[in-house]
Design a protein around this motif. Structure first.
Motif, short mmCIF file in Angstrom:
data_model
loop_
_atom_site.label_atom_id
_atom_site.label_comp_id
_atom_site.label_asym_id
_atom_site.label_seq_id
_atom_site.Cartn_x
_atom_site.Cartn_y
_atom_site.Cartn_z
N ASP A 158 0.85 -1.20 0.00
CA ASP A 158 0.00 0.00 0.00
C ASP A 158 0.88 1.24 0.00
N ILE A 196 0.04 4.48 2.57
CA ILE A 196 0.07 4.18 4.00
C ILE A 196 0.28 5.43 4.84
N ARG A 240 -2.65 5.75 9.73
CA ARG A 240 -2.68 4.34 9.33
C ARG A 240 -1.70 3.52 10.18
N PRO A 279 -0.13 -3.04 6.06
CA PRO A 279 0.67 -2.28 5.09
C PRO A 279 0.47 -2.76 3.65
#
Length: 407
Positions: free
Chosen positions: A61, A64, A219, A356
């Motif tokens: 990702d 993040i 996050r 993640p």
């Protein structure tokens, strides 16, 4: 002319003489069956070729570092809005106290004469702790004013350096001192603002509270925590003023209904609700006052890319594990070998863990054009080969039976 014999020797499709062919009824039946099977297989190949499937792909990702929205709609039918607080804590050390004033709306849940939930009213006149100002800012004397409200010993006031001019400032000062505020009785500011009368009326009416709205989180792993009373962080510990909650033995509990909980954008398709909203319409009705309810969420960013050129949908899926325990600890009622830890604060906590990784779901056809053609040819060839073997077997059996009869 000299090359013709060489080509005929390479012919893999040798022809039979028409006069040497023998047509039988069994061969005709086998031919019809083969044709039907071939048509059925071709139809299945075409259905596979035109059907759309979703193939997932797992990637890192890259978003993040962006903040993530939490969309929450939850009802507490047995606790008034004035007592309820919502805090946000994460592993990075950030603590946001009582974020009910940041992106959330509160609604009072009144009760019908038979005790069932009744009308929902906006809680516009409820006092909420911890707005955008700190205690030091709220307690500053008003320039040009002779009035300086008492802080009742919670803040030094020898030279009028601190003034508690409203009920919220007194309540915040009490929380910082870890003093029990109860319902604010005998506090001049709270009595003047009508807070005490309003609060006791709602407690007597057994009102509940519904919280709806959104907030943003980093996050990283963290906790969204509903608990009673004013919250405060002191020496690294997160504490709540439970004085009013514990004052009534027969009132208040954290029975709740999660009307909606999602992360990021909500999906448009109803088919995705099971994985993106698994807690929607989840009910807890225990009637236990000293109980803590924990939800452990594993959140994974998800992207849906559509075959027909639609706008990609970015959302988040999550799985959940539920757990509850009594604050007094002890043996679990359902599992005799399980013992619960003692201590804590009654309430509802959502512990989220942000992955993640990211899942990309791409729509595509189940088969390509070349795969469809290859499947059709393979189906025809396979059926004809099996039909040929079956026909020869039947023909050989018929000849054998006819030979026995001639004897």
């Amino acid at each position: 002319m000299s090359s013709r014999p060489k080509l005929t020797s390479l012919d893999a499709f040798a022809k039979t003489v028409e006069d040497a062919r023998i047509r039988t009824a069994s061969g005709g039946i086998i031919t019809l069956v083969c044709v039907l099977i071939v048509l059925l297989l071709i139809r299945n190949e075409y259905v596979d070729y035109t059907s759309v499937i979703t193939r997932p792909e797992l990637v890192v990702d890259r978003d993040i570092n962006k903040r993530l929205d939490i969309n929450l709609d939850i009802s507490f039918p047995e606790i008034p809005c004035e007592i309820l607080s919502l805090d946000l804590l994460d592993e990075s050390g950030d603590v946001q106290l009582n974020i009910l004033k940041s992106g959330f709306e509160k609604f009072r849940i009144t009760k019908n004469p038979d005790g069932t939930p009744g009308q929902e009213l906006p809680a516009t006149d409820s006092i909420a702790l911890n707005n955008d100002k700190s205690l030091s800012e709220m307690a500053k004397p008003v320039p040009g004013s002779d009035y300086c409200g008492s802080c009742y010993g919670a803040l030094p006031q020898d030279n009028n350096e601190n003034c508690c001019n409203d009920c919220e400032t007194v309540k915040l000062a009490y929380a910082e001192k870890l003093w029990g505020f109860y319902d604010g009785s005998n506090i001049e500011q709270c009595e003047r603002e009508g807070y005490v009368t309003r609060l006791n009326e709602r407690i007597a009416a057994n009102e509940g509270c519904r919280v709806r709205g959104s907030t943003q989180i980093s996050r990283v792993s963290g906790t969204l925590d509903f608990a009673p009373g004013a919250s405060f962080t002191l020496r690294g510990k997160h504490v709540h003023d439970l004085s009013l909650y514990d004052k009534f033995e027969d009132k208040f509990n954290f029975d709740h209904t999660i009307n909606h909980l999602s992360f990021g954008n909500d999906p448009i398709s109803r088919d995705l609700v099971q994985s993106t909203h698994p807690l929607d319409s989840y009910h807890v009705v225990d009637g236990l006052k000293q109980q803590v309810y924990d939800y452990y969420l594993k959140v994974v960013a998800t992207r849906f890319e559509y075959l027909k050129g639609g706008q990609p949908l970015d959302t988040n899926q999550f799985s959940v594990i539920t757990h509850d325990r009594p604050l007094m600890g002890g043996k679990d009622k359902d599992h005799e070998h399980t013992f619960h830890a003692q201590g804590g604060v009654p309430g509802v906590s959502f512990h989220f863990d942000i992955s993640p990784l990211k899942i990309i779901n791409r729509e595509q056809y189940a088969k390509t054009w070349s795969g469809f053609v290859l499947g059709v040819i393979s189906s025809i060839a396979g059926v004809l080969m099996v039909g040929t073997v079956l026909d020869r077997s039947v023909w050989a059996a018929e000849k054998a039976l006819k030979g026995k009869k001639d004897l």
